[in-house]
Scaffold this motif. Structure first.
Motif: not given
Length: 234
Positions: A31-41, A59-65
């Motif tokens: 299972l790969l959980a697709v986490s785009k737009t989801r918060s770090a929490e 990418l930018q969103e991912a790097l922040e998480k």
């Protein structure tokens, strides 16, 4: 409202049931959980419930998480979105998998920019399986040349193929799309035994994971069924 932990349990049971129904080995589908737009929490909650692999599109969103969750060293980060040439250095450094490679130019940049102290970057080639003008991905007949070239690049390991079939297809047509990708990988494995493991089919999402597993998926990319519906954009 179901919690992320409850949702993960439900999706995991769906995967296990579909794997068993297809006559495949238990544990052969991840299972790969697709986490785009989801918060770090939200991702932290998923990790607490046992999830380890997360797929990011932006990418930018991912790097922040990745930075926010740097204390969770067990997370396995997968890049699954379109790749711009000017973003390859950060992708090469921050991720362990790329599912969306479709150009030799980008492969060369990822190879050159993968740090020598890191394990090879696992690569899936994205295939435009239904020849959709709006979709990224190479054409199936481009794969042999890509594989011959990419298999020679250091710092990369060719793992297999990824596709996002047209969701508007009938169920039988969708099944055929998944089957076409699986048969393509099987032939590539026979024709290019030295190219890499070629053991991975990244296909199937929340609405069609059972069909994808029946046709050979090894990674299913699930977002909504894990995290719930996304909030509408303001």
């Amino acid at each position: 409202m179901s919690s992320i932990a409850d949702n993960l349990g439900s999706v995991t049971r769906r995967i296990q049931k579909a794997t068993l129904h297809a006559g495949r080995e238990p544990g052969s589908v991840s299972l790969l959980a697709v986490s785009k737009t989801r918060s770090a929490e939200e991702l932290r909650q998923a990790v607490a419930a046992g999830q380890r692999a997360f797929g990011e599109n932006y990418l930018q969103e991912a790097l922040e998480k990745i930075e926010a969750l740097s204390d969770l060293t067990e997370i396995d980060w997968h890049f699954i979105g379109p790749i711009q040439s000017n973003k390859t250095r950060q992708i090469a450094s921050a991720f362990s998998w790329v599912h969306s490679l479709d150009r030799l130019k980008v492969a060369r940049r990822l190879s050159e920019q993968r740090e020598t102290g890191l394990p090879p970057l696992n690569i899936c080639l994205q295939v435009n399986i239904n020849n959709e003008q709006s979709k990224s991905g190479c054409q199936p007949d481009e794969l042999p040349t890509l594989i011959e070239e990419i298999s020679q690049l250091p710092g990369l390991t060719l793992r297999g193929l990824m596709a996002i079939p047209d969701p508007e297809q009938t169920e039988s047509a969708l099944r055929e799309s998944f089957r076409k990708l699986a048969n393509t990988l099987k032939k590539l494995r026979q024709d290019y035994p030295e190219a890499g493991p070629l053991d991975t089919l990244s296909m199937g999402m929340s609405g069609d994971l059972e069909i994808a597993i029946a046709e050979g998926a090894t990674w299913v990319r699930i977002g909504t069924a894990v995290f719930g519906e996304r909030s509408p954009k303001s």
